[in-house]
Design a protein around this motif. Structure first.
Motif, PDB file in Angstrom:
ATOM      1  N   ALA B 135       0.171 -29.674   1.692  1.00  0.00           N
ATOM      2  CA  ALA B 135       0.409 -30.400   2.785  1.00  0.00           C
ATOM      3  C   ALA B 135       1.501 -29.366   3.692  1.00  0.00           C
ATOM      4  O   ALA B 135       1.500 -29.570   5.066  1.00  0.00           O
ATOM      5  CB  ALA B 135       1.592 -31.454   2.830  1.00  0.00           C
ATOM      6  N   ASP B 136       1.762 -28.212   3.460  1.00  0.00           N
ATOM      7  CA  ASP B 136       2.540 -27.286   4.311  1.00  0.00           C
ATOM      8  C   ASP B 136       1.805 -26.316   4.656  1.00  0.00           C
ATOM      9  O   ASP B 136       2.332 -25.099   5.062  1.00  0.00           O
ATOM     10  CB  ASP B 136       3.780 -26.971   3.392  1.00  0.00           C
ATOM     11  CG  ASP B 136       3.360 -26.367   1.794  1.00  0.00           C
ATOM     12  OD1 ASP B 136       2.152 -26.292   1.719  1.00  0.00           O
ATOM     13  OD2 ASP B 136       4.162 -26.275   1.144  1.00  0.00           O
ATOM     14  N   VAL B 137       0.458 -26.297   4.778  1.00  0.00           N
ATOM     15  CA  VAL B 137      -0.591 -25.278   5.400  1.00  0.00           C
ATOM     16  C   VAL B 137      -0.699 -25.685   6.800  1.00  0.00           C
ATOM     17  O   VAL B 137      -1.043 -26.875   7.345  1.00  0.00           O
ATOM     18  CB  VAL B 137      -1.840 -25.309   4.743  1.00  0.00           C
ATOM     19  CG1 VAL B 137      -2.872 -24.522   5.697  1.00  0.00           C
ATOM     20  CG2 VAL B 137      -1.896 -25.013   3.355  1.00  0.00           C
ATOM     21  N   VAL B 138      -0.455 -24.576   7.766  1.00  0.00           N
ATOM     22  CA  VAL B 138      -0.688 -24.724   9.017  1.00  0.00           C
ATOM     23  C   VAL B 138      -1.946 -23.715   9.273  1.00  0.00           C
ATOM     24  O   VAL B 138      -1.822 -22.756   8.946  1.00  0.00           O
ATOM     25  CB  VAL B 138       0.415 -24.410  10.133  1.00  0.00           C
ATOM     26  CG1 VAL B 138       0.267 -24.413  11.451  1.00  0.00           C
ATOM     27  CG2 VAL B 138       1.553 -25.074   9.753  1.00  0.00           C
ATOM     28  N   SER B 139      -3.122 -24.335  10.054  1.00  0.00           N
ATOM     29  CA  SER B 139      -4.135 -23.475  10.199  1.00  0.00           C
ATOM     30  C   SER B 139      -5.025 -24.110  11.427  1.00  0.00           C
ATOM     31  O   SER B 139      -4.932 -25.089  11.638  1.00  0.00           O
ATOM     32  CB  SER B 139      -4.982 -23.214   8.930  1.00  0.00           C
ATOM     33  OG  SER B 139      -5.931 -24.223   9.031  1.00  0.00           O
ATOM     34  N   ASN B 140      -5.732 -23.003  11.780  1.00  0.00           N
ATOM     35  CA  ASN B 140      -6.726 -23.291  12.823  1.00  0.00           C
ATOM     36  C   ASN B 140      -7.872 -22.987  12.346  1.00  0.00           C
ATOM     37  O   ASN B 140      -8.977 -22.528  13.420  1.00  0.00           O
ATOM     38  CB  ASN B 140      -6.407 -23.254  14.198  1.00  0.00           C
ATOM     39  CG  ASN B 140      -6.326 -21.475  14.373  1.00  0.00           C
ATOM     40  OD1 ASN B 140      -6.524 -20.859  13.344  1.00  0.00           O
ATOM     41  ND2 ASN B 140      -5.624 -20.979  15.351  1.00  0.00           N
ATOM     42  N   VAL B 141      -8.311 -22.899  11.175  1.00  0.00           N
ATOM     43  CA  VAL B 141      -9.586 -22.391  10.479  1.00  0.00           C
ATOM     44  C   VAL B 141     -10.867 -23.451  10.700  1.00  0.00           C
ATOM     45  O   VAL B 141     -10.403 -24.708  10.357  1.00  0.00           O
ATOM     46  CB  VAL B 141      -9.476 -21.999   9.034  1.00  0.00           C
ATOM     47  CG1 VAL B 141     -10.618 -21.367   8.375  1.00  0.00           C
ATOM     48  CG2 VAL B 141      -8.144 -21.085   8.818  1.00  0.00           C
ATOM     49  N   GLN B 142     -11.719 -22.915  10.900  1.00  0.00           N
ATOM     50  CA  GLN B 142     -12.869 -23.648  10.861  1.00  0.00           C
ATOM     51  C   GLN B 142     -13.670 -23.673   9.531  1.00  0.00           C
ATOM     52  O   GLN B 142     -14.126 -22.754   8.994  1.00  0.00           O
ATOM     53  CB  GLN B 142     -14.008 -23.366  11.879  1.00  0.00           C
ATOM     54  CG  GLN B 142     -13.806 -23.640  13.343  1.00  0.00           C
ATOM     55  CD  GLN B 142     -13.488 -25.051  13.447  1.00  0.00           C
ATOM     56  OE1 GLN B 142     -14.569 -25.711  13.029  1.00  0.00           O
ATOM     57  NE2 GLN B 142     -12.756 -25.647  14.248  1.00  0.00           N
ATOM     58  N   LEU B 143     -13.147 -24.845   8.694  1.00  0.00           N
ATOM     59  CA  LEU B 143     -13.639 -24.612   7.444  1.00  0.00           C
ATOM     60  C   LEU B 143     -15.176 -25.012   7.006  1.00  0.00           C
ATOM     61  O   LEU B 143     -15.446 -24.405   5.904  1.00  0.00           O
ATOM     62  CB  LEU B 143     -12.617 -25.598   6.506  1.00  0.00           C
ATOM     63  CG  LEU B 143     -11.252 -25.555   6.563  1.00  0.00           C
ATOM     64  CD1 LEU B 143     -10.295 -26.713   6.034  1.00  0.00           C
ATOM     65  CD2 LEU B 143     -10.749 -24.246   5.695  1.00  0.00           C
ATOM     66  N   ILE B 144     -15.621 -25.643   7.725  1.00  0.00           N
ATOM     67  CA  ILE B 144     -17.250 -25.857   7.616  1.00  0.00           C
ATOM     68  C   ILE B 144     -18.011 -24.583   7.277  1.00  0.00           C
ATOM     69  O   ILE B 144     -18.615 -24.776   6.124  1.00  0.00           O
ATOM     70  CB  ILE B 144     -17.915 -26.858   8.506  1.00  0.00           C
ATOM     71  CG1 ILE B 144     -16.971 -28.067   8.814  1.00  0.00           C
ATOM     72  CG2 ILE B 144     -19.120 -27.220   8.094  1.00  0.00           C
ATOM     73  CD1 ILE B 144     -16.874 -29.117   7.577  1.00  0.00           C
ATOM     74  N   PRO B 145     -17.899 -23.861   8.024  1.00  0.00           N
ATOM     75  CA  PRO B 145     -18.725 -22.489   7.838  1.00  0.00           C
ATOM     76  C   PRO B 145     -18.438 -21.870   6.590  1.00  0.00           C
ATOM     77  O   PRO B 145     -19.314 -21.297   5.817  1.00  0.00           O
ATOM     78  CB  PRO B 145     -18.485 -21.516   8.941  1.00  0.00           C
ATOM     79  CG  PRO B 145     -17.655 -22.399  10.093  1.00  0.00           C
ATOM     80  CD  PRO B 145     -17.076 -23.670   9.389  1.00  0.00           C
ATOM     81  N   ILE B 146     -17.105 -21.880   5.940  1.00  0.00           N
ATOM     82  CA  ILE B 146     -16.730 -21.469   4.833  1.00  0.00           C
ATOM     83  C   ILE B 146     -17.359 -22.116   3.630  1.00  0.00           C
ATOM     84  O   ILE B 146     -17.907 -21.757   2.658  1.00  0.00           O
ATOM     85  CB  ILE B 146     -15.351 -21.154   4.627  1.00  0.00           C
ATOM     86  CG1 ILE B 146     -14.675 -20.346   5.998  1.00  0.00           C
ATOM     87  CG2 ILE B 146     -14.604 -20.462   3.447  1.00  0.00           C
ATOM     88  CD1 ILE B 146     -13.027 -20.477   5.883  1.00  0.00           C
ATOM     89  N   LEU B 147     -17.244 -23.612   4.066  1.00  0.00           N
ATOM     90  CA  LEU B 147     -17.840 -24.397   3.073  1.00  0.00           C
ATOM     91  C   LEU B 147     -19.434 -24.147   2.590  1.00  0.00           C
ATOM     92  O   LEU B 147     -20.032 -24.034   1.696  1.00  0.00           O
ATOM     93  CB  LEU B 147     -17.748 -25.885   3.315  1.00  0.00           C
ATOM     94  CG  LEU B 147     -18.111 -26.941   2.632  1.00  0.00           C
ATOM     95  CD1 LEU B 147     -17.565 -27.207   1.440  1.00  0.00           C
ATOM     96  CD2 LEU B 147     -18.132 -28.301   3.058  1.00  0.00           C
TER      97      LEU B 147
END
Lengths: 456, 693
Positions: B135-147
């Motif tokens: 819960a303490d992660v701040v990110s603007n990463v697009q996770l789908i491509p990594i998935l």
């Protein structure tokens, strides 16, 4: 003259004793030319005119004759060792220290390499490197190629080379053999090193060409420190490690060696490596005016403020192999003949005129007589040989003055000078150095002089 | 993506969606640490405001932005508060494109990431690949491509269990957390993680040679930062369940790497290019991430694009100054740069604020200086206070002229009397320290009665409970607020030391590990003693005991000789340990010892196989006898018994006797006592009557 070249040709070839008992390693033929010819040729190509050569006394005339014999436009300055003296590469360098006036290119006589050397010099020059080493990417198949003689487990002598990913800095250099001999299972790296180089690429498949460009002051340092015997095994790792030590504060009186910092393992009379360091004031000044930096992420100056720095030139392509083992020697013969025309376009090889079946990748020396019905594949045959009827030769290295009588089959073997193979022999993967009588069959054997066997 | 989002939303009944197609995330709403104590005593870390927004919002927002359709929020501490918050938030509305399910811990002893994943595994909610974030992660990463990348890799490598996301961040960058410093060995050709080490307390890093032999090319990376986001294959959960010792992500990675050859599981890394991700692991990271948010590195997760409907948007003005509606600013007060001020806060005259966050409904007086401070809601700061590098929780009152040293943390409700000066790096809380703590019952003993920091103040110094596993958790974050210069200086010193040992390296390659070996042997001995005692009491089979002892051997890295000696010593001392009284020096001792030895014969036979090991055990016997004179009397009996049972061979005993003892005093005691036995042995064959039972 910006660089001087030194060829270390006093090696005994201790890893291929079967071939080197009666001649020095540097004169073993590769494609019918003495091994040292290849290093001389490479240096000639790179523009060297005078070359320092270190050899054993008894071969002096033979080696001095090479430039004439093969039309090389170079002058040799030969330094001889006594017959039984065994000098390491660092010892040899110390021996000729008076002749060294500038930065030095050290080449081992067993190197066959067509990588343009100017790239290495460029790297050395731009970064004012202390030591620059040449590495090439090799495929393991080349090293593990089969060799004649008794089957032995091939020991791969690999180095672990740590390179910085951002700059071509050499971060560490350890040979696997050293680590294994000390029974270490781990490779340890100090964290402070990782702080300087947060991205280290550790490469285990690089071949150290034993070709180094060494700064003059490092040569002086080697000359002074008698405890060094080998460049590769001792000097290089030492200098690489020294990169990370802090230089003693520059005294105003530069000529006084700094007494506080001693190099621990050496005798106290020795001076610290930093006291040899020649100040390149002009460069320092240029660098201080420049905004250029070779790395990001911290506040340190270019080269992490290291005064000693080692670089590695990793050749991605090009041919580079050392004939330091029997395997490599055989492999070199095979590879060099394959790519002869690209490597040495000006050195023509006359194709043999004969009715014999001579396949591709073969080399037949002058005055060698081939009978009509013999077949030769992937083999190199020296001068003044006689090859009889129905002889089949595959994958062999046959040196000079060899006689092979009829109906003999030779495969993957080395036939030394003056050896004779009589009728109907079948020799496979062996080394022959004397007369083999008729109907002999041998596999993976060393057939050399009987009196020499007694010696052992 | 929009299509996918549609299918996952609102009416699950209308469309048949396979669970595998839905992109699922697990958000662990607890960090299992007390880095933020005492402010987390009453409020979960997930709900702490980070630039005037609860931290969990950032994590949920980034999941939403990257197209996750279902998120399981797993709560441990203060689960009710998180549940309540989420129920009221926009996340639980029907219109939300991402559905959220809150799960609380099913048992009370969830103390780590590992425990919570085991718990989640027990609930069997997950079937496909999932994204694991905290819960303490701040990110603007697009996770789908990594998935997708993760799934692509599975086509070539069936054993892939996890793709962990790292961010490159050079040394000295503020987003590097000293605590979580790590070194990763990766295979650059396929991105596999080959070795993982937490390097915080290490001076030397060592890597197995085997790794370099196996992979011709290995990259060692010290410039990576763990983002605490990973893409997991479904097998991750059962792996955690199978291995109860996996507590943290680090344990997991190490475990996977160690068992790589057996299970063929692999972990990959993904390095972020151009996007932001950070993990608020401690207060200095809180500081760093807050600044990143204010300086818009986390775009679109920035204060002026705040999507929450409860709080109004911030208006952005020059130099990254953000103000919510209702902020009043007294005359000649300055918000210099990188400042965020929450709703209805009042700032007095001649006040200077820079690089700080001020929450809602705060009242700041006149002539106040605030820099690098994080002030939460409803805080009152009166005139002429100095607040620099501090974290001030909800409802704190600073009376006139209070000065806070660098790095102070004031818990909720702290009130400081006028003119109080607080030294640097102090943590204060409103209630006197109790024995009981939220996370761990601290070992602290009640010292003197706690007193507030000054008269008329409500504020007690908070002492962090001493943690046992100081390995993983340490007190580095105390360094918050140190100037950069200090940092480099300390590094410099570090280098110096390195240089020194560089020079020494030639002389002696002594291992640093030499010193604690003694400790290891001692711990090993205690462990063996414990195992044996339990083994005897519960009549455990010899084979199992051997297994247990061997595992202790590896755990403490003791030599075989030490094992032989210590096992024997432990057995001999067992009667004393069990009865808790000294030996009487009579035959009773033997009576007590005999059944024990009899029980452990298989164990002894296992260890005393060759001559050398027998000599070791004899040496141990002798040492034990010298140290326990009352035991010395029965040495002969023990020897005879062990000889009779063929545990000790004649040759070994005679060889032992022929060599002089290590301790000269043994000559007169033990050697004398065993003399008859030895002569009997030497005479051999014939039975001797006087010494046998």
């Amino acid at each position: 003259m910006e660089y001087q070249a030194v060829i270390m040709a006093a090696g005994r070839g201790s890893r291929m004793t079967d071939l080197t008992h009666d001649r020095p390693k540097c004169l073993l033929p590769i494609c019918n030319r003495p091994m040292i010819w290849f290093s001389l040729k490479m240096l000639e190509k790179a523009g060297f005119e005078d070359i320092l050569v270190i050899i054993h006394e008894q071969f002096k005339t033979e080696i001095a004759d090479i430039p004439n014999k093969y039309g090389l436009k170079i002058k040799l300055d030969i330094t001889c060792l006594q017959k039984n003296e065994d000098y390491g590469t660092a010892d040899s360098l110390r021996l000729i220290k008076d002749k060294i006036k500038t930065d030095v290119l050290v080449v081992s006589c067993d190197l066959v390499c067509d990588i343009p050397l100017h790239k290495l010099f460029d790297l050395h020059r731009t970064h004012q490197s202390s030591v620059t080493a040449l590495f090439s990417q090799t495929s393991t198949e080349m090293i593990l190629a089969p060799a004649p003689g008794p089957k032995t487990k091939i020991k791969q002598e690999r180095d672990l080379v740590g390179l910085d990913l951002q700059t071509p800095r050499l971060v560490f250099l350890v040979s696997e053999a050293d680590l294994t001999s000390e029974n270490e299972e781990d490779l340890s790296i100090r964290k402070s090193v990782m702080k300087h180089f947060p991205q280290i690429s550790v490469q285990g498949n690089l071949l150290d060409a034993h070709l180094y460009v060494i700064k003059k002051w490092v040569c002086d340092y080697i000359a002074e420190n008698r405890s060094f015997t080998m460049l590769k095994g001792e000097v290089l790792p030492h200098i690489v490690r020294k990169q990370f030590t802090k230089s003693p504060k520059r005294n105003t009186d530069k000529d006084l060696p700094n007494a506080d910092v001693s190099v621990a393992s050496f005798s106290t009379a020795n001076r610290d490596v930093y006291s040899f360091l020649v100040d390149a004031e002009e460069e320092e000044r240029i660098r201080s005016y420049s905004a250029w930096n070779d790395h990001r992420g911290d506040l340190r100056g270019p080269y992490q403020d290291h005064a000693i720095r080692c670089f590695a030139y990793v050749a991605k392509e090009g041919f580079c192999l050392r004939a330091n083992t029997l395997n490599n020697y055989c492999e070199l013969n095979r590879q060099v003949i394959k790519s002869w025309s690209t490597m040495f376009p000006e050195e023509e090889i006359t194709p043999p005129v004969s009715k014999a079946q001579v396949g591709a990748d073969c080399l037949i020396g002058e005055n060698t007589q081939l009978s009509d019905k013999c077949s030769i594949k992937h083999s190199i045959i020296g001068q003044n040989c006689k090859i009889g009827d129905k002889v089949r030769i595959t994958n062999c290295i046959i040196m000079d003055n060899v006689t092979i009588m009829k109906e003999t089959t030779l495969q993957g073997s080395i036939l030394m000078d003056n050896s004779i193979v009589e009728n109907s022999c079948d020799i496979k993967d062996s080394i022959v150095g004397h007369t083999v009588h008729s109907n002999c069959k041998s596999t993976n054997e060393v057939l050399v002089d009987a009196d020499r066997l007694l010696e052992i | 993506m929009s299509k996918a989002v549609k299918s996952g939303t609102a009416k699950p009944g209308s469309e048949v969606v396979k669970q595998e197609d839905v992109i699922v995330a697990i958000l662990i709403a607890d960090s299992f640490s007390i880095r933020f104590a005492p402010v987390t005593d009453l409020k979960p870390k997930a709900l702490l405001p980070l630039v005037n927004r609860p931290m969990i919002d950032y994590a949920l927002e980034s999941l939403l932005l990257s197209g996750v359709q279902k998120t399981f929020v797993y709560c441990v501490a203060h689960a009710d508060q998180i549940r309540l918050y989420l129920r009221e938030s926009k996340w639980m509305r029907a219109a939300s494109p991402m559905s959220i399910e809150v799960i609380s811990q099913s048992s009370d002893d969830c103390r780590s990431l590992g425990d919570s994943l085991r718990d989640i595994d027990g609930k069997s909610l997950i079937r496909g690949d999932f994204i694991l974030v905290s819960a303490d992660v701040v990110s603007n990463v697009q996770l789908i491509p990594i998935l997708e990348e993760h799934r692509e890799k599975r086509k070539t490598d069936k054993g892939i269990v996890m793709t962990h996301i790292f961010k490159k961040s050079f040394l000295g960058h503020r987003s590097r957390s000293a605590e979580e410093e790590l070194v990763l060995a990766i295979n650059p050709t396929n991105g596999r993680i080959l070795n993982y080490q937490q390097s915080k307390n290490l001076k030397k890093l060592s890597f197995p040679l085997e790794m370099f032999k196996e992979h011709g090319l290995v990259d060692l990376r010290y410039d990576l930062v763990d983002t605490h986001i990973s893409i997991c294959s479904p097998v991750v959960l059962p792996l955690f369940s199978d291995n109860f010792d996996y507590q943290t992500w680090g344990d997991f990675v190490r475990g996977i790497l160690i068992n790589e050859e057996i299970l063929n599981n692999t972990i990959y890394y993904h390095q972020l290019e151009g996007s932001y991700a950070a993990h608020v692991s401690n207060i200095s990271m809180y500081d760093a991430v807050s600044k990143d948010i204010i300086q818009r590195w986390t775009y679109p997760l920035v204060p002026d694009l705040n999507r929450s409907e409860i709080t109004p948007r911030h208006a952005l003005s020059r130099h990254n100054v953000y103000k919510q509606p209702g902020v009043t600013l007294g005359k000649e007060s300055v918000l210099e740069m990188d400042v965020v001020v929450g709703e209805n806060s009042e700032i007095g005259e001649h006040t200077f604020v820079t690089q700080s966050v001020i929450g809602k409904r705060c009242k700041i007086g006149n002539y106040v200086r605030i820099s690098n401070a994080y002030i939460w809601d409803d805080v009152i700061i009166e005139d002429e206070c100095h607040v620099e590098v501090a974290l001030i929780a909800d409802g704190v009152v600073l009376k006139k002229g209070v000065e806070l040293g660098h790095g102070c943390v004031l818990g909720p409700g702290v009130k400081l009397a006028p003119g109080t000066k607080i030294p640097a790096n102090t943590r204060l809380m409103a209630t006197p320290p109790k024995l009981e703590n939220d996370f761990e019952s601290s070992d602290e003993e009640e010292e003197n009665v706690p007193t507030p920091v000054s008269a008329d103040s409500i504020g007690y110094v908070y002492h962090r409970p001493i943690e046992e596993d100081s390995d993983a958790e340490s007190l580095v974050d105390e360094l918050w607020g140190l100037e950069i210069e200090d940092d480099t200086e300390s590094e410099e010193g570090d280098e110096d030391e390195a240089d020194n040992d560089e020079d020494e390296e030639h002389e002696e390659d002594l291992e640093v590990g030499d010193l604690p070996e003694d400790m290891n042997a001692r711990s090993f001995y205690n462990e063996v003693l414990e195992s044996l005692q339990r083994g005897y009491e519960e009549k455990i089979k010899g084979d199992n005991l051997v297994l247990e002892i061997n595992s202790s051997k590896y755990a403490y890295n003791v030599t075989m000789k030490e094992v032989n000696m210590l096992v024997v010593k432990a057995m001999l001392s067992l009667p004393l340990v069990m009865t808790k009284k000294g030996g009487s020096g009579t035959n009773d001792d033997w009576a007590a010892l005999r059944p024990i030895l009899q029980h452990f014969l298989p164990v002894l036979r296992n260890y005393l196989k060759n001559n050398q090991s027998m000599l070791d055990s004899l040496e141990a016997l002798e040492e034990y006898g010298v140290n326990n004179p009352q035991f010395a009397k029965i040495t002969c009996k023990v020897l005879h018994y062990l000889y009779g049972e063929d545990v000790l061979h004649e040759d070994a005993i005679l060889e032992w006797h022929a060599n002089p003892p290590n301790d000269p005093s043994a000559m007169t005691t033990i050697r004398k006592i065993v003399e008859p036995f030895i002569t009997w042995l030497e005479e051999a064959e014939e039975e001797s009557s006087d010494e046998s039972d």
